[in-house]
Write an enzyme that holds these catalytic residues in place. Structure first.
Site, PDB file in Angstrom:
ATOM      1  N   GLU A  30      34.342  42.788  45.332  1.00 28.38           N
ATOM      2  CA  GLU A  30      35.792  42.867  45.542  1.00 28.38           C
ATOM      3  C   GLU A  30      36.371  41.622  46.199  1.00 28.38           C
ATOM      4  O   GLU A  30      37.549  41.312  46.029  1.00 28.38           O
ATOM      5  CB  GLU A  30      36.146  44.108  46.368  1.00 28.38           C
ATOM      6  CG  GLU A  30      35.969  45.416  45.611  1.00 28.38           C
ATOM      7  CD  GLU A  30      34.576  46.000  45.731  1.00 28.38           C
ATOM      8  OE1 GLU A  30      33.654  45.296  46.209  1.00 28.38           O
ATOM      9  OE2 GLU A  30      34.389  47.173  45.353  1.00 28.38           O
TER      10      GLU A  30
ATOM     11  N   PHE B 120      34.244  60.768  52.697  1.00 31.43           N
ATOM     12  CA  PHE B 120      33.410  59.794  52.000  1.00 31.43           C
ATOM     13  C   PHE B 120      34.262  58.611  51.529  1.00 31.43           C
ATOM     14  O   PHE B 120      35.306  58.794  50.921  1.00 31.43           O
ATOM     15  CB  PHE B 120      32.721  60.462  50.799  1.00 31.43           C
ATOM     16  CG  PHE B 120      31.915  59.502  49.975  1.00 31.43           C
ATOM     17  CD1 PHE B 120      30.797  58.865  50.516  1.00 31.43           C
ATOM     18  CD2 PHE B 120      32.283  59.204  48.677  1.00 31.43           C
ATOM     19  CE1 PHE B 120      30.063  57.955  49.766  1.00 31.43           C
ATOM     20  CE2 PHE B 120      31.549  58.295  47.916  1.00 31.43           C
ATOM     21  CZ  PHE B 120      30.436  57.666  48.466  1.00 31.43           C
ATOM     22  N   GLN B 121      33.798  57.421  51.809  1.00 31.23           N
ATOM     23  CA  GLN B 121      34.492  56.169  51.462  1.00 31.23           C
ATOM     24  C   GLN B 121      35.924  56.132  52.004  1.00 31.23           C
ATOM     25  O   GLN B 121      36.821  55.598  51.372  1.00 31.23           O
ATOM     26  CB  GLN B 121      34.471  55.920  49.948  1.00 31.23           C
ATOM     27  CG  GLN B 121      33.051  55.643  49.443  1.00 31.23           C
ATOM     28  CD  GLN B 121      32.994  55.037  48.054  1.00 31.23           C
ATOM     29  OE1 GLN B 121      33.837  55.306  47.207  1.00 31.23           O
ATOM     30  NE2 GLN B 121      31.977  54.220  47.818  1.00 31.23           N
TER      31      GLN B 121
ATOM     32  N   LYS C  15      44.125  59.309  46.354  1.00 35.93           N
ATOM     33  CA  LYS C  15      43.774  59.730  44.992  1.00 35.93           C
ATOM     34  C   LYS C  15      44.695  60.837  44.470  1.00 35.93           C
ATOM     35  O   LYS C  15      45.097  60.820  43.304  1.00 35.93           O
ATOM     36  CB  LYS C  15      42.321  60.201  44.959  1.00 35.93           C
ATOM     37  CG  LYS C  15      41.822  60.430  43.544  1.00 35.93           C
ATOM     38  CD  LYS C  15      40.322  60.685  43.499  1.00 35.93           C
ATOM     39  CE  LYS C  15      39.857  60.809  42.058  1.00 35.93           C
ATOM     40  NZ  LYS C  15      38.408  61.072  41.976  1.00 35.93           N
TER      41      LYS C  15
ATOM     42  N   MET D 168      29.024  20.341  56.813  1.00 35.27           N
ATOM     43  CA  MET D 168      29.980  20.139  57.902  1.00 35.27           C
ATOM     44  C   MET D 168      29.404  20.641  59.228  1.00 35.27           C
ATOM     45  O   MET D 168      29.616  20.030  60.273  1.00 35.27           O
ATOM     46  CB  MET D 168      31.299  20.842  57.572  1.00 35.27           C
ATOM     47  CG  MET D 168      32.459  20.418  58.463  1.00 35.27           C
ATOM     48  SD  MET D 168      32.738  18.645  58.439  1.00 35.27           S
ATOM     49  CE  MET D 168      33.933  18.492  57.117  1.00 35.27           C
TER      50      MET D 168
END
Lengths: 577, 164
Positions: A50, A112-113, A162, A480
């Site tokens: 993502e 969940f999630q 949802k 760097m």
């Protein structure tokens, strides 16, 4: 027309003119993905992580000026997107990120999630929304695009539970044509009196410098800036984010300023009596030590965000407005003025600047044994001169070498993470650019540390046949970090050596791309030509470069513009002479 | 310097968190914050008290204005204004002390709003200094608990924040 919540999400994006969505499906967004499946107008690009979805949407936005859109699921999908959101926020990139959320009755139950993504992203978005009713979807999406693209642009997140997208609940749909918000009224034109004051200072200045940033690129003010430079004859310098606003070939362009800026740009800032800052935000990498920043200068600052003005540096003439109309008004006023800038003073000023320029601060030792990263960038410029190249980068030494040695002649061609400095940005950002301009040549310059932070996207590139050219300046170190350790930690290279590197060329091949490994400086030009000649293939060039080259000039953190370290090579050369 | 700032803000979930988060993230000092809906139920009005020099205050005002939910704000300290704070104090009021506490409440124009055999609860409004004064004047060891609202502020004159 009656639509479900999921269909409204998709239809609203279509009505907003969205062409691409970068995303990754999951439980909470399944209804939306089902609606996406049943339409043809929006193309969904399936990334492999993502973070890449947000970077790709970001790259698309930087190259086109249109808002980028990402769609991810709840919980880990949303948290993975946060780095990309913060990256866009720091560089003021218009973006709309849709995240799935657990159904409203479950919110707050550690389902969940489930994660409180509006809470997590609050400090790194321009605004965010949690939609609670299907009736609010269309208006919220319209508001999100309005907020993301107006004023000082930025990412806007919409969290969609949802149940709000339930395919069985259908309501009448209409997309709001115009958005007006009582709490959000972005400014457009600058105040005429302030612009007049600025012009008064400009005609009186004896040692002026125009200092511009990403705001000129984002605000499409490049043409107007060029006119201002033309009319005044003033020297101009860009920040890392502003490169390309004025063509690199323009004699009045002094190069980049700041920590790794040119000697002439930084000295001109330090000695100037008038700084005209446009769409720049006086970032610490640009100003160095604030107490010794432009000690003799009056400062004019044009910015669309009032909070940017006098945040780090006290400004004498603030002008709040979009750079494009402000610059237009400024040029108009300057042309009408009878008094012109003092030509004699300006000629003297230019003489001093040319003296600084003659130092040739970017000079580096040539080698026929090892590829110098600077040489790799110069050669890239030479080989791609006719191609109108889009160049993305990751973060570190290679980014600075690209900024210093690749000449940008147009805005929106140099795409890198300046504010947040996000390693892993370059490859997915390049995907977004290539998707926007399928026929354009898009290259990504990267390091062996950065590229491994989003290397999984080589699969996305294969799936969508994106013929990127990846130029990996491989020095084996986090360059760097190593440079700072060499200079400030007595050479103790604590965990900056990237051991156990894969064979990048072979790795690229397993993804179905073309891989190359180049070690000999004499072979680099031919390799570039071959790579850029392969129009339909992604070519991954593993360029083995001098492992311990440093980026110069350099201003140490906490030092002033006049306290630059020059390359030891340059100092030695001068002592010999 | 101390500043008292009035903010009209959309009455939406998360709006308060945006303000509180802004102060935390940017390291601004926040002394008190009160918030409640206004005559227009879609708007909340917030009064916050903060400290900072001119530069910090300028940034606080600009950053607050930058929040999308903020409709309007005013640094009340810039002009004539009135401040009031509400305090409720629970004190031990045993025999022998009850008369003195009643007198003290009268002097400060406070109301006794709850009484038990051993305690009084006193309600008092006024400027913060007055509230501090009342607490100092209480007999030693009589204090059980204090709850203060933090200051509310309003500008003097006929104009309201919505009409400025």
């Amino acid at each position: 027309m009656e639509l479900s919540g999921a269909e409204i999400v998709v239809q609203a994006l279509i009505d907003e003119g969205v062409e691409y969505i970068w995303g990754y499906p999951g439980g909470a967004v399944l209804h939306i993905y089902d609606a996406l499946f049943q339409q043809k107008k929006i193309r969904h690009i399936l990334v492999r992580h993502e973070q890449a979805a947000t970077h790709a949407a970001d790259g698309y936005a930087r190259a086109t000026g249109k808002p980028g859109v990402a769609l991810v699921t709840s919980g880990p999908g949303a948290t993975n997107a946060v780095t990309g959101i913060a990256t866009a926020y720091m560089d003021s990139i218009p973006m709309v990120v849709l995240t799935g959320q657990v159904p409203t009755p479950f919110i707050g139950s550690d389902a969940f999630q489930e994660v409180d993504i509006t809470g997590i992203t609050r400090p790194c978005v321009k605004h965010n929304f949690l939609i609670k009713r299907v009736e609010d979807i269309a208006e919220t999406i319209a508001k999100a695009f309005y907020i993301a693209t107006t004023g000082r642009p930025g990412p806007v997140l919409i969290d969609i539970p949802k149940d709000v997208t339930d395919p069985n609940v259908r309501i009448p749909y209409e997309y709001p044509r115009k958005i007006s918000m009582r709490s959000y009224k972005p400014v457009e034109k600058g105040h005429p009196r302030q612009i007049r004051k600025a012009v008064d200072l400009m005609v009186k200045a004896r040692r002026p410098v125009i200092y511009t940033g990403g705001g000129v690129v984002l605000g499409d003010g490049s043409d107007e800036l060029r006119k201002l430079v033309e009319v005044t004859g003033f020297p101009v310098t860009h920040t890392l984010m502003g490169l390309g606003a004025v063509p690199s070939t323009d004699k009045r362009f002094l190069g980049m300023l700041g920590m790794h800026g040119t000697y002439e740009a930084n000295m001109a800032m330090h000695e100037s009596d008038l700084v005209i800052a446009i769409g720049a935000r006086f970032d610490d990498r640009v100003t160095g030590k604030l107490a010794s920043f432009c000690p003799d200068a009056k400062i004019i600052h044009v910015d669309v965000d009032p909070a940017s003005i006098s945040k780090n540096v006290k400004v004498d003439v603030p002008i709040v407005g979009q750079v494009k109309p402000v610059l237009r008004d400024m040029v108009k006023l300057l042309k009408e003025r009878k008094t012109k800038p003092d030509a004699k003073a300006l000629a003297e000023w230019w003489k001093r600047i040319e003296g600084w320029r003659a130092v040739e601060c970017l000079k580096y030792p040539k080698s026929d044994k090892v590829i110098k990263p600077q040489y790799a960038m110069e050669l890239l410029a030479k080989v791609t001169r006719r191609r109108d190249l889009y160049l993305t980068s990751d973060v570190g030494q290679h980014q600075m070498f690209a900024a210093q040695f690749f000449p940008f002649d147009k805005p929106r061609r140099w795409i890198n993470s300046g504010g947040l400095g996000t390693m892993g940005f370059g490859l997915p950002a390049a995907m977004g650019v290539q998707q926007a301009f399928p026929k354009a040549t898009v290259a990504c310059v990267t390091g062996e540390a950065s590229i491994q932070m989003c290397i999984q996207e080589l699969a996305t590139c294969a799936q969508y046949k994106l013929p990127l050219k990846i130029i990996l300046l491989n020095n084996g170190y986090m360059g760097m970090v190593r440079q700072w350790q060499e200079l400030f930690y007595e050479g103790r290279y604590s965990h900056s050596y990237v051991d156990a590197l894969p064979d990048f060329a072979a790795l690229a091949e397993t993804y179905g791309h073309v891989g190359m490994t180049i070690e000999d400086p004499a072979e680099l030009e031919a390799a570039y030509k071959e790579a850029f000649g392969m129009k339909n293939r992604l070519v991954f060039m593993n360029v083995l470069v001098d492992p311990e080259e440093n980026v110069y000039p350099m201003i140490e953190a906490g030092k002033g513009h006049h306290e630059m370290h020059m390359s030891p090579y340059l100092t030695a050369e001068r002592e010999l002479a | 310097m101390r500043h008292i700032i009035s903010v009209l803000i959309e009455n939406e979930s998360g709006a308060l968190a945006r303000v509180a988060g802004l102060f935390a993230a940017r390291g601004y000092n926040i002394e008190s914050l009160t918030v409640a809906p206004t005559e227009d139920p879609t708007l909340s009005r917030m009064t916050l008290v903060t400290h900072g020099d001119e530069r910090v205050l300028e940034q606080i005002v600009k950053q607050l204005n930058k929040l999308i939910d903020v409709v309007k704000l005013l640094d009340l300290s810039e002009g004539p204004h009135i401040e009031r704070e509400l305090m409720m104090v629970k004190v031990k009021a045993e025999k022998g002390l009850r008369e003195e506490l009643k007198r003290l409440a009268d002097i400060f124009r406070a109301n006794i709003i709850d009484v038990t055999a051993t305690s009084y609860t006193v309600e008092l409004t006024g400027h913060g200094h007055k509230l501090d004064g009342f607490l100092e004047a209480l007999p030693d060891d009589s204090l059980i608990e204090v709850v203060r609202s933090g200051p509310l502020g309003i500008s003097r004159g006929a104009k309201g924040l919505g009409t400025i």
